[in-house]
Design a protein around this motif. Structure first.
Motif, PDB file in Angstrom:
ATOM      1  N   UNK A 220       1.490   6.539 -18.669  1.00 25.18           N
ATOM      2  CA  UNK A 220       2.639   7.098 -19.410  1.00 25.18           C
ATOM      3  C   UNK A 220       3.919   6.324 -19.127  1.00 25.18           C
ATOM      4  N   UNK A 221       4.065   5.830 -17.878  1.00 25.34           N
ATOM      5  CA  UNK A 221       5.275   5.096 -17.504  1.00 25.34           C
ATOM      6  C   UNK A 221       5.227   3.640 -17.970  1.00 25.34           C
ATOM      7  N   UNK A 222       4.065   3.192 -18.481  1.00 21.01           N
ATOM      8  CA  UNK A 222       3.941   1.817 -18.945  1.00 21.01           C
ATOM      9  C   UNK A 222       3.868   0.808 -17.815  1.00 21.01           C
ATOM     10  N   UNK A 223       3.408   1.257 -16.650  1.00 22.22           N
ATOM     11  CA  UNK A 223       3.288   0.390 -15.475  1.00 22.22           C
ATOM     12  C   UNK A 223       1.857  -0.140 -15.429  1.00 22.22           C
ATOM     13  N   UNK A 224       1.696  -1.387 -14.964  1.00 20.52           N
ATOM     14  CA  UNK A 224       0.354  -1.943 -14.801  1.00 20.52           C
ATOM     15  C   UNK A 224      -0.433  -1.112 -13.789  1.00 20.52           C
ATOM     16  N   UNK A 225      -1.699  -0.884 -14.082  1.00 23.32           N
ATOM     17  CA  UNK A 225      -2.547  -0.162 -13.148  1.00 23.32           C
ATOM     18  C   UNK A 225      -2.664  -0.964 -11.846  1.00 23.32           C
ATOM     19  N   UNK A 226      -2.677  -0.284 -10.702  1.00 23.59           N
ATOM     20  CA  UNK A 226      -2.790  -0.982  -9.421  1.00 23.59           C
ATOM     21  C   UNK A 226      -4.183  -1.562  -9.216  1.00 23.59           C
ATOM     22  N   UNK A 227      -4.314  -2.392  -8.194  1.00 22.32           N
ATOM     23  CA  UNK A 227      -5.612  -2.975  -7.856  1.00 22.32           C
ATOM     24  C   UNK A 227      -6.604  -1.875  -7.504  1.00 22.32           C
ATOM     25  N   UNK A 228      -6.154  -0.861  -6.760  1.00 16.68           N
ATOM     26  CA  UNK A 228      -7.035   0.255  -6.422  1.00 16.68           C
ATOM     27  C   UNK A 228      -6.222   1.501  -6.082  1.00 16.68           C
TER      28      UNK A 228
ATOM     29  N   UNK B  13       0.871  -1.166   0.000  1.00 16.58           N
ATOM     30  CA  UNK B  13       0.000   0.000   0.000  1.00 16.58           C
ATOM     31  C   UNK B  13       0.915   1.225   0.000  1.00 16.58           C
ATOM     32  N   UNK B  14       1.026   1.902  -1.139  1.00 13.84           N
ATOM     33  CA  UNK B  14       1.906   3.058  -1.278  1.00 13.84           C
ATOM     34  C   UNK B  14       1.078   4.334  -1.128  1.00 13.84           C
ATOM     35  N   UNK B  15       1.587   5.241  -0.317  1.00 14.64           N
ATOM     36  CA  UNK B  15       0.922   6.525  -0.122  1.00 14.64           C
ATOM     37  C   UNK B  15       1.628   7.559  -1.002  1.00 14.64           C
ATOM     38  N   UNK B  16       0.828   8.243  -1.812  1.00 15.26           N
ATOM     39  CA  UNK B  16       1.348   9.292  -2.691  1.00 15.26           C
ATOM     40  C   UNK B  16       0.610  10.595  -2.431  1.00 15.26           C
ATOM     41  N   UNK B  17       1.300  11.696  -2.600  1.00 17.67           N
ATOM     42  CA  UNK B  17       0.652  13.002  -2.688  1.00 17.67           C
ATOM     43  C   UNK B  17       0.513  13.300  -4.170  1.00 17.67           C
ATOM     44  N   UNK B  18      -0.681  13.715  -4.566  1.00 18.93           N
ATOM     45  CA  UNK B  18      -0.945  13.983  -5.986  1.00 18.93           C
ATOM     46  C   UNK B  18      -2.137  14.921  -6.100  1.00 18.93           C
ATOM     47  N   UNK B  19      -2.255  15.616  -7.223  1.00 15.43           N
ATOM     48  CA  UNK B  19      -3.394  16.513  -7.387  1.00 15.43           C
ATOM     49  C   UNK B  19      -4.729  15.775  -7.540  1.00 15.43           C
ATOM     50  N   UNK B  20      -4.698  14.529  -8.058  1.00 13.00           N
ATOM     51  CA  UNK B  20      -5.944  13.776  -8.254  1.00 13.00           C
ATOM     52  C   UNK B  20      -5.618  12.321  -8.549  1.00 13.00           C
ATOM     53  N   UNK B  21      -6.630  11.471  -8.403  1.00 18.87           N
ATOM     54  CA  UNK B  21      -6.487  10.079  -8.788  1.00 18.87           C
ATOM     55  C   UNK B  21      -6.192   9.979 -10.282  1.00 18.87           C
ATOM     56  N   UNK B  22      -6.862  10.802 -11.071  1.00 16.48           N
ATOM     57  CA  UNK B  22      -6.664  10.792 -12.517  1.00 16.48           C
ATOM     58  C   UNK B  22      -5.216  11.110 -12.882  1.00 16.48           C
ATOM     59  N   UNK B  23      -4.609  12.066 -12.171  1.00 21.12           N
ATOM     60  CA  UNK B  23      -3.205  12.408 -12.438  1.00 21.12           C
ATOM     61  C   UNK B  23      -2.304  11.208 -12.172  1.00 21.12           C
ATOM     62  N   UNK B  24      -2.573  10.472 -11.095  1.00 19.78           N
ATOM     63  CA  UNK B  24      -1.796   9.262 -10.804  1.00 19.78           C
ATOM     64  C   UNK B  24      -1.987   8.217 -11.902  1.00 19.78           C
ATOM     65  N   UNK B  25      -3.231   7.975 -12.276  1.00 17.99           N
ATOM     66  CA  UNK B  25      -3.513   6.954 -13.304  1.00 17.99           C
ATOM     67  C   UNK B  25      -2.871   7.318 -14.649  1.00 17.99           C
ATOM     68  N   UNK B  26      -2.918   8.593 -15.014  1.00 17.91           N
ATOM     69  CA  UNK B  26      -2.308   9.022 -16.276  1.00 17.91           C
ATOM     70  C   UNK B  26      -0.796   8.840 -16.246  1.00 17.91           C
ATOM     71  N   UNK B  27      -0.165   9.149 -15.110  1.00 18.25           N
ATOM     72  CA  UNK B  27       1.281   8.964 -15.004  1.00 18.25           C
ATOM     73  C   UNK B  27       1.634   7.478 -15.064  1.00 18.25           C
ATOM     74  N   UNK B  28       0.853   6.639 -14.407  1.00 20.10           N
ATOM     75  CA  UNK B  28       1.073   5.187 -14.456  1.00 20.10           C
ATOM     76  C   UNK B  28       0.991   4.699 -15.898  1.00 20.10           C
TER      77      UNK B  28
END
Length: 91
Positions: free
Chosen positions: A69-77, A52-67
């Protein structure tokens, strides 16, 4: 800045050595840290088969878009933290 908990399944995480756990989680979380000035990896909580990784980010969408762009599998939640409580919060 909002905080988000990113849940990832990592089979066998609890059976790895402390060094292997550290490296596995760093490979999983650190690619998102520092790539975008608005996204910061704060810390991670490890269980036997999850991280369970804690991130500071402007939004969930910003995290998902970066994931993406980086070619990383989307997390479970990904869930936004609305409140943190504990015994010290009442002191």
């Amino acid at each position: 800045m909002a905080q988000f908990v990113v849940e990832k399944d990592i089979e066998g995480l609890g059976r790895l050595s402390p060094f292997q756990r550290d490296q596995t989680v760093r490979r999983s979380c650190s690619p998102l840290h520092g790539i975008s000035p608005d996204i910061v990896w704060v810390q991670s909580y490890l269980t036997d088969d999850k991280c369970f990784c804690v991130f500071e980010a402007p939004s969930e969408q910003a995290l998902r878009e970066l994931i993406d762009r980086m070619g990383i599998d989307q997390p479970k939640s990904i869930a936004q933290v609305h409140e943190v409580i504990g015994p010290a919060a009442n002191d």
